[in-house]
Design a protein around this motif. Sequence first.
Motif, mmCIF file in Angstrom:
data_model
loop_
_atom_site.group_PDB
_atom_site.id
_atom_site.type_symbol
_atom_site.label_atom_id
_atom_site.label_comp_id
_atom_site.label_asym_id
_atom_site.label_seq_id
_atom_site.Cartn_x
_atom_site.Cartn_y
_atom_site.Cartn_z
ATOM 1 N N ARG A 145 41.227 45.804 48.036
ATOM 2 C CA ARG A 145 39.986 46.837 48.642
ATOM 3 C C ARG A 145 38.571 46.427 48.432
ATOM 4 O O ARG A 145 37.737 46.702 49.158
ATOM 5 C CB ARG A 145 40.282 48.136 48.103
ATOM 6 N N ASP A 146 38.214 46.052 47.153
ATOM 7 C CA ASP A 146 36.784 45.662 46.662
ATOM 8 C C ASP A 146 36.309 44.456 47.277
ATOM 9 O O ASP A 146 35.255 44.245 47.259
ATOM 10 C CB ASP A 146 36.696 46.141 45.356
ATOM 11 N N TRP A 147 37.147 43.218 47.104
ATOM 12 C CA TRP A 147 36.655 41.960 47.211
ATOM 13 C C TRP A 147 37.191 41.296 48.330
ATOM 14 O O TRP A 147 36.589 40.360 49.111
ATOM 15 C CB TRP A 147 37.042 40.972 45.841
ATOM 16 N N LEU A 148 38.581 41.762 48.966
ATOM 17 C CA LEU A 148 38.986 40.861 49.866
ATOM 18 C C LEU A 148 39.527 41.928 51.292
ATOM 19 O O LEU A 148 40.724 42.060 51.568
ATOM 20 C CB LEU A 148 40.290 40.158 49.513
ATOM 21 N N PRO A 149 38.694 42.868 51.589
ATOM 22 C CA PRO A 149 39.059 43.922 52.452
ATOM 23 C C PRO A 149 39.509 43.570 53.648
ATOM 24 O O PRO A 149 40.533 44.430 54.411
ATOM 25 C CB PRO A 149 37.870 44.805 52.559
ATOM 26 N N SER A 150 39.194 42.616 54.282
ATOM 27 C CA SER A 150 39.821 42.064 55.769
ATOM 28 C C SER A 150 40.784 41.172 55.901
ATOM 29 O O SER A 150 41.175 40.566 54.521
ATOM 30 C CB SER A 150 38.493 41.366 56.258
ATOM 31 N N GLU A 151 41.576 41.077 56.868
ATOM 32 C CA GLU A 151 42.661 40.407 56.810
ATOM 33 C C GLU A 151 42.533 38.990 56.938
ATOM 34 O O GLU A 151 43.083 37.964 56.296
ATOM 35 C CB GLU A 151 43.517 40.837 58.169
ATOM 36 N N ARG A 152 41.412 38.390 57.295
ATOM 37 C CA ARG A 152 40.934 37.071 57.215
ATOM 38 C C ARG A 152 39.704 37.287 56.444
ATOM 39 O O ARG A 152 38.863 37.590 56.245
ATOM 40 C CB ARG A 152 40.313 36.456 58.566
ATOM 41 N N VAL A 153 40.018 36.216 55.316
ATOM 42 C CA VAL A 153 39.170 36.132 53.941
ATOM 43 C C VAL A 153 38.348 34.640 54.090
ATOM 44 O O VAL A 153 38.828 33.575 54.412
ATOM 45 C CB VAL A 153 39.789 36.256 52.561
ATOM 46 N N SER A 154 37.181 34.773 53.678
ATOM 47 C CA SER A 154 36.398 33.323 53.396
ATOM 48 C C SER A 154 36.696 32.611 52.155
ATOM 49 O O SER A 154 37.042 33.507 51.121
ATOM 50 C CB SER A 154 34.950 33.550 53.795
ATOM 51 N N ASN A 155 36.440 31.460 52.149
ATOM 52 C CA ASN A 155 36.449 30.753 50.819
ATOM 53 C C ASN A 155 35.191 31.201 49.865
ATOM 54 O O ASN A 155 35.619 31.307 48.735
ATOM 55 C CB ASN A 155 36.006 29.192 51.050
ATOM 56 N N LYS A 156 34.268 31.859 50.469
ATOM 57 C CA LYS A 156 33.240 32.494 49.545
ATOM 58 C C LYS A 156 33.631 33.632 48.811
ATOM 59 O O LYS A 156 33.656 33.864 47.638
ATOM 60 C CB LYS A 156 31.886 32.841 50.486
ATOM 61 N N GLN A 157 34.555 34.732 49.667
ATOM 62 C CA GLN A 157 35.049 35.835 49.048
ATOM 63 C C GLN A 157 35.924 35.273 47.704
ATOM 64 O O GLN A 157 36.006 35.966 46.887
ATOM 65 C CB GLN A 157 35.843 36.555 50.121
ATOM 66 N N VAL A 158 36.864 34.293 48.303
ATOM 67 C CA VAL A 158 37.738 33.881 47.178
ATOM 68 C C VAL A 158 37.029 33.468 45.940
ATOM 69 O O VAL A 158 37.626 33.643 44.667
ATOM 70 C CB VAL A 158 38.945 32.763 47.822
ATOM 71 N N LYS A 159 36.128 32.579 46.337
ATOM 72 C CA LYS A 159 35.613 32.054 45.088
ATOM 73 C C LYS A 159 34.697 33.099 43.998
ATOM 74 O O LYS A 159 34.898 32.924 42.966
ATOM 75 C CB LYS A 159 34.396 31.156 45.551
ATOM 76 N N ALA A 160 34.284 34.189 44.728
ATOM 77 C CA ALA A 160 33.580 35.215 44.129
ATOM 78 C C ALA A 160 34.715 36.017 43.503
ATOM 79 O O ALA A 160 34.357 36.329 42.073
ATOM 80 C CB ALA A 160 32.957 36.298 45.277
ATOM 81 N N LEU A 161 35.903 36.366 43.997
ATOM 82 C CA LEU A 161 36.702 37.145 42.940
ATOM 83 C C LEU A 161 37.421 36.217 42.011
ATOM 84 O O LEU A 161 37.536 36.875 40.780
ATOM 85 C CB LEU A 161 37.927 37.519 43.998
ATOM 86 N N ARG A 162 37.417 34.990 42.169
ATOM 87 C CA ARG A 162 37.902 34.132 41.031
ATOM 88 C C ARG A 162 36.928 34.290 39.949
ATOM 89 O O ARG A 162 37.601 34.076 38.724
ATOM 90 C CB ARG A 162 38.114 32.461 41.381
#
Length: 313
Positions: free
Chosen positions: A171-188
């Motif tokens: 919900r907070d970091w990956l809210p859309s069905e299509r996620v970007s590399n930037k979003q994944v990197k930030a959550l990691r």
Amino acid sequence: MRKRAEPAVGVLDVGSFSARLVVVPVSGSPREPVVNHQTRLRLDRELDCRGRLSDRGIAAVTAAVAAGMNTAYRHGVTNVYPLATSSIRDAANAADVVRHVAGETGVELRFLSGRREAELTYLAARRWYDTEPGPMLVLDIGGGTVELAAGSGEKATFARSLPLGARSMTRDWLPSERVSNKQVKALRAHALDVVTTTLAAADVDDARVVGCSKVLQQLARLAGARPGKCKELRLDDLRAWIPRLAALPPSRRAELPGISRNRAHQALAGAIVAEALLTVAGGQVTICPWSTRDGLLLTLQDKARAAAGMHAA
């Protein structure tokens, strides 16, 4: 239905995807429940933009609690702990939910603190491995939180709850069905920072690392463990799957081995949090089928035996 001659205890575990009643004899084991009743729920679909559980969601919880408790009563079991997990506990209108359920069913749902959940999960893992001595670190990735507990005996000497649950991180970091590399990197980066800081306070050197959650079970299956076999999840195997999960919409993730349709939307966030845990905890985790509910059942059994002057099974 004829009442049980042997005293028994139960837990009605009300979560995001189901309300499950499990009953075991006081002298028995959670490995062999005598009652196992489940009502399906989808509370993840019933939260509005303010984090409130909808009227339909509240009605579903109420009906599930009534069904579970009526099943327990038909079997002559009255010692039942009605446990509401984070899907209700963290709702903005949690008090209203509890009040409505109690008014309709006479059952007041109860919450456990994250720390207490961690302690119970640790107890469950210890008992599953027959209280095998030595240091143990237990990991539990839930929907709302992550529980960590460690110790060398039956009781945990370290227990923490972290706001890193798979549902919450989605919900907070990956809210859309299509996620970007930037979003994944930030959550990691976020997950690794929180886990590293937290486990720095725990003495987990040479600890056996055990995972107790559906999230870890499904990731282990995805990464190669076979159904019904002793499962392990290794960091390298998990890490290889993260970009593949990120490239798929939730509907396609559900086609992968081990990933259920209900949990497909949060599988990526769960994998990223698991990666952080394994990075800090030594790169490998053994999957244990017991978790908080089983630890609670064991505690209820212990209390009932003590009250009756019975010896442990």
